[in-house]
Design a protein around this motif. Structure first.
Motif, PDB file in Angstrom:
ATOM      1  N   LEU A 177       0.854  -1.196   0.000  1.00 55.30           N
ATOM      2  CA  LEU A 177       0.000   0.000   0.000  1.00 55.30           C
ATOM      3  C   LEU A 177       0.886   1.241   0.000  1.00 55.30           C
ATOM      4  O   LEU A 177       1.742   1.392   0.869  1.00 55.30           O
ATOM      5  N   THR A 178       0.667   2.120  -0.986  1.00 55.73           N
ATOM      6  CA  THR A 178       1.505   3.327  -1.071  1.00 55.73           C
ATOM      7  C   THR A 178       0.750   4.569  -0.615  1.00 55.73           C
ATOM      8  O   THR A 178       1.317   5.644  -0.545  1.00 55.73           O
ATOM      9  N   SER A 179      -0.541   4.429  -0.325  1.00 56.39           N
ATOM     10  CA  SER A 179      -1.302   5.588   0.165  1.00 56.39           C
ATOM     11  C   SER A 179      -1.288   5.609   1.691  1.00 56.39           C
ATOM     12  O   SER A 179      -0.729   4.714   2.326  1.00 56.39           O
ATOM     13  N   ASP A 180      -1.906   6.633   2.259  1.00 64.78           N
ATOM     14  CA  ASP A 180      -1.914   6.848   3.705  1.00 64.78           C
ATOM     15  C   ASP A 180      -3.001   5.946   4.323  1.00 64.78           C
ATOM     16  O   ASP A 180      -4.192   6.238   4.223  1.00 64.78           O
ATOM     17  N   PHE A 181      -2.563   4.854   4.952  1.00 69.58           N
ATOM     18  CA  PHE A 181      -3.511   3.847   5.446  1.00 69.58           C
ATOM     19  C   PHE A 181      -4.442   4.448   6.505  1.00 69.58           C
ATOM     20  O   PHE A 181      -5.644   4.148   6.533  1.00 69.58           O
TER      21      PHE A 181
END
Ligand code: AMP
Ligand code: GLY
Length: 421
Positions: free
Chosen positions: A301-305
């Protein structure tokens, strides 16, 4: 923002570590956690998963924005309902929605009612009736305890005798207590297994990369079933069309069905699937993330979890982005003897740095605090990302060969099925 994760294993380590990467997150607490997590800057809190009121008090007095619930037994005990009643947000299904996991019979009823592909089955509380059904259907056949049984309540029987014996142990000998007082007996499905996860709020859902677990303890899928000895994501040989079919025929109708049943779903829906000649079919639903699948999905995951979960909790569309190249693979290191009796207190190798992540499951500091010792069945997991499954294996197994794993064991073939295909 400050967040709380409930649970103590490698799955919770991966969730908490990913949440802490968010620039908005100052602190992530894990209750009860394990000492290994503190090496990543996580704060462990000595409250057990069943102590709902103590957890609620902790969340209130520490200004926790929301709580992520890791384990199935906490969900089955209604932890989310208790948090909500106390005015707190928690990411996980209510007790009624989590019944998809804690009763296999309920899950089957929902699948039949909403036309979701799964194995044909019968549910029994009476041993003689179960026996007659097994004899009529013939083998291979699968006998499952209805309730939660730590992943041990499933017997894939190759003969009628084995199946009858399994039903006898559950229904007459009380092997799994109340969990096995009712059994689901189902058709054996042949095909490759994979896991499909969705983050869900009601009828909105977001699909995660596919993953494949390795449930047997030893190389070549030999030995007893475990919680999972290693995994990789995405499954490179699984065509997108299979995922699309699974979404249309499984995820959508189940979530719509749960709304119709008055049990809207919030949290992680874990679909354990098998790709049969007739397309993907459901083996089981879980109401939570998988362990070890989480440890190999979340690093992608490269987005802000933290922002993603906040958005889902608020019913907004999360902006989720994923690594679109390569594979992430992880190997679990367990105590000799696991999943049966095992020793504790073996000194663990140093935590890896760089591009191999160490996630801890059963780890505890020695009394003088200088060493980290094993303290559970599954102890730690090494995870890495590379261009191919083979390249991941080369990295991880090279690292493992340098580590002192006396008293511990791991599988040497995690991901090998993907290479052969
Ligand atoms: P479960 O705890 O339901 O995930 O089952 C444990 C394991 O048993 C699964 O990962 C499968 O390998 C196997 N299994 C369960 N149900 C079936 C089935 N109907 N047909 C074939 N294998 C099954
Ligand atoms: N990896 C299997 C599970 O979490 O149930």
């Amino acid at each position: 923002m400050k967040l709380l994760v409930v649970g103590s294993g490698g799955r919770e380590h991966a969730i908490a570590r990913k949440l802490l990467e968010s620039p908005q997150v100052e602190q992530v607490f894990v209750a009860p956690g394990n000492d290994g997590m503190t090496l990543d800057g996580l704060e462990i809190v000595n409250i057990g998963i069943s102590e709902h009121s103590a957890l609620i008090d902790f969340a209130k007095s520490n200004d926790i924005a929301w709580t992520f619930i890791g384990p199935d037994d906490a969900l089955a005990a209604g932890i989310v309902d208790d948090f909500n009643q106390a005015g707190l947000k928690a990411f996980g299904p209510s007790k009624l929605a989590a019944e998809l996991e804690w009763s296999k019979d309920f899950a089957k009823e929902i699948m039949v009612k909403y036309d979701v592909p799964t194995a044909a089955y019968g549910t029994f509380t009476d041993f003689e009736e179960a026996k007659a059904y097994i004899e009529k259907q013939g083998a291979p056949i699968v006998v499952k305890a209805d309730g939660l049984a730590l992943g041990k309540g499933v017997v894939v029987a190759e003969t009628v005798e084995q199946a009858v014996e399994a039903a006898r142990e559950m229904l007459l000998d009380n092997k799994f207590g109340d969990s096995g007082a009712r059994v689901v007996i189902e058709e054996f499905l042949d095909g490759e297994e994979f896991s499909l996860f969705a983050l869900v709020n009601g009828d909105k859902f977001y699909i995660l990369p596919t993953a494949q677990d390795h449930k047997r303890a030893y190389d070549g899928d030999k030995g007893p079933n475990t919680g999972g000895m290693g995994a990789y994501a995405p499954v490179p040989h699984l065509p997108q069309s299979v995922v699309d079919t699974a979404v249309e025929t499984i995820v959508k109708p189940v979530l719509e069905g749960m709304i119709k049943e008055g049990r809207p779903y919030l949290g992680v829906l874990y679909c354990g699937l098998i790709l049969t000649a007739d397309g993907p079919k459901v083996i089981e639903f879980n109401a939570r993330f998988g362990d070890p699948e989480t440890q190999i999905i979340l690093p992608r995951l490269t987005s802000d979890f933290a922002q993603n979960i906040t958005d889902i909790l608020e019913g907004k569309e999360p902006h989720m982005t994923w690594l679109d190249k390569g594979v992430t693979l992880g190997v679990v290191v367990a105590s000799n003897g696991y999943p049966l009796a095992y020793d504790k207190g073996v000194e663990l190798p140093a935590k890896t740095d760089g591009d191999i992540i160490t996630y801890y499951a059963g780890a505890k500091f020695s009394e003088n605090g200088r060493a980290l010792l094993s303290n559970g069945g599954r102890v730690y997991m090494l995870v890495t990302t590379a261009d191919t499954v083979k390249a991941c294996q080369d990295k991880i197994y090279k690292e493992l060969s340098k580590q002192n794993t006396d008293g511990l064991f791991y599988r040497h073939d995690i991901g090998s099925k993907a290479i052969k295909v």
